[in-house]
Design a protein around this motif. Sequence first.
Motif, PDB file in Angstrom:
ATOM      1  N   LYS A   3       0.820  -1.207   0.000  1.00  0.00           N
ATOM      2  CA  LYS A   3       0.000   0.000   0.000  1.00  0.00           C
ATOM      3  C   LYS A   3       0.855   1.257   0.000  1.00  0.00           C
ATOM      4  O   LYS A   3       0.529   2.234  -0.679  1.00  0.00           O
ATOM      5  N   LEU A  18      -1.103   3.884  -2.065  1.00  0.00           N
ATOM      6  CA  LEU A  18      -2.074   3.366  -3.024  1.00  0.00           C
ATOM      7  C   LEU A  18      -3.445   3.156  -2.394  1.00  0.00           C
ATOM      8  O   LEU A  18      -3.561   2.981  -1.179  1.00  0.00           O
ATOM      9  N   PRO A  19      -4.492   3.141  -3.208  1.00  0.00           N
ATOM     10  CA  PRO A  19      -5.856   2.895  -2.693  1.00  0.00           C
ATOM     11  C   PRO A  19      -5.977   1.523  -2.058  1.00  0.00           C
ATOM     12  O   PRO A  19      -5.217   0.593  -2.350  1.00  0.00           O
ATOM     13  N   TYR A  22      -6.470  -1.362  -4.573  1.00  0.00           N
ATOM     14  CA  TYR A  22      -5.696  -1.167  -5.808  1.00  0.00           C
ATOM     15  C   TYR A  22      -5.398  -2.479  -6.528  1.00  0.00           C
ATOM     16  O   TYR A  22      -5.489  -2.566  -7.746  1.00  0.00           O
ATOM     17  N   SER A  23      -5.060  -3.524  -5.794  1.00  0.00           N
ATOM     18  CA  SER A  23      -4.630  -4.783  -6.409  1.00  0.00           C
ATOM     19  C   SER A  23      -5.787  -5.663  -6.867  1.00  0.00           C
ATOM     20  O   SER A  23      -5.570  -6.688  -7.518  1.00  0.00           O
ATOM     21  N   TYR A  30      -6.990   5.736 -11.274  1.00  0.00           N
ATOM     22  CA  TYR A  30      -7.382   6.470 -10.085  1.00  0.00           C
ATOM     23  C   TYR A  30      -7.054   7.961 -10.156  1.00  0.00           C
ATOM     24  O   TYR A  30      -6.037   8.360 -10.743  1.00  0.00           O
ATOM     25  N   THR A  32      -5.522  11.194  -8.540  1.00  0.00           N
ATOM     26  CA  THR A  32      -4.207  11.242  -7.910  1.00  0.00           C
ATOM     27  C   THR A  32      -3.924  12.631  -7.370  1.00  0.00           C
ATOM     28  O   THR A  32      -4.220  13.630  -8.030  1.00  0.00           O
ATOM     29  N   ASN A  49      -9.578   6.156  -1.770  1.00  0.00           N
ATOM     30  CA  ASN A  49      -9.758   5.558  -3.091  1.00  0.00           C
ATOM     31  C   ASN A  49      -8.985   6.322  -4.147  1.00  0.00           C
ATOM     32  O   ASN A  49      -9.392   6.386  -5.319  1.00  0.00           O
ATOM     33  N   ILE A  51      -4.779   7.749  -5.365  1.00  0.00           N
ATOM     34  CA  ILE A  51      -3.337   7.583  -5.230  1.00  0.00           C
ATOM     35  C   ILE A  51      -2.746   8.881  -4.681  1.00  0.00           C
ATOM     36  O   ILE A  51      -3.028   9.961  -5.196  1.00  0.00           O
ATOM     37  N   TYR A  97       2.172   3.098 -12.280  1.00  0.00           N
ATOM     38  CA  TYR A  97       0.944   3.033 -11.488  1.00  0.00           C
ATOM     39  C   TYR A  97      -0.251   3.458 -12.339  1.00  0.00           C
ATOM     40  O   TYR A  97      -0.095   4.165 -13.336  1.00  0.00           O
TER      41      TYR A  97
END
Length: 234
Positions: A3, A18-19, A22-23, A30, A32, A49, A51, A97
């Motif tokens: 994360k 990261l949100p 994300y994965s 996203y 940012t 939610n 970046i 990303y």
Amino acid sequence: MKKSHKLYFQNHKIFIQLPRHYSKDNSRFYQTIIAQDGNHLFKSIKRHNIIFIGIEPYHRAHEYTPWSSAQNPEGGGAATYLKWLSTELLPFLRAQYRISPDNRDLAIAGASYGGLLSLYALLTTPHQFGNYIILSPSMWYPDILDFLGKCDPIREAKHIYWYVGGREGIKHTKIIKPMVRNNQLAVQIVESLLLSSNSKLKFDINNQGIHRQRFFKKHFKQGLRYLKFNKKGS
């Protein structure tokens, strides 16, 4: 992918947060936020939610200021820094990303000199960001109000959260004393430059606020709520 982590790019330490999901969806891109001064503004934020990208400056007084002055003879690197951010750092990060390819989904944020840089980005590269969190920008900086008065109108829709502490500058030197008044004047000028009916600007003054990180962090979170970054697409 973890994360939170960090990497190095061209003499700058970059912090990435990261949100939470994300994965789980490799097709999702996203919104940012790019914050100045590393991850100080967002490191305590746990669930989101979007970046978060924090850039640690290599030479803060140079990179974040628009020109040199008697108080800051090493200033003047803001235009070069913003060009580097848009033409080198962002393409590199977008390749690593899932940052939205739409610049309207990008925000720039910063406090003090970082707030001054974020305002300068609004005025000089309005195509690069759609959202701004401007915290206690250094509106004491020599000639900055004159510069604002000469800027071109901004036709793109912009969403802006702007904060200053009501007690900033009170116990400082003569040049910094008008911090609050100069911020108020700057907000009026910027509002007159925003031509789109879809633009919005919220100006907050915390009457007890001083020029300290704890106030910057608090109002960074308020800026997120105002821009509704956590709600879109969640």
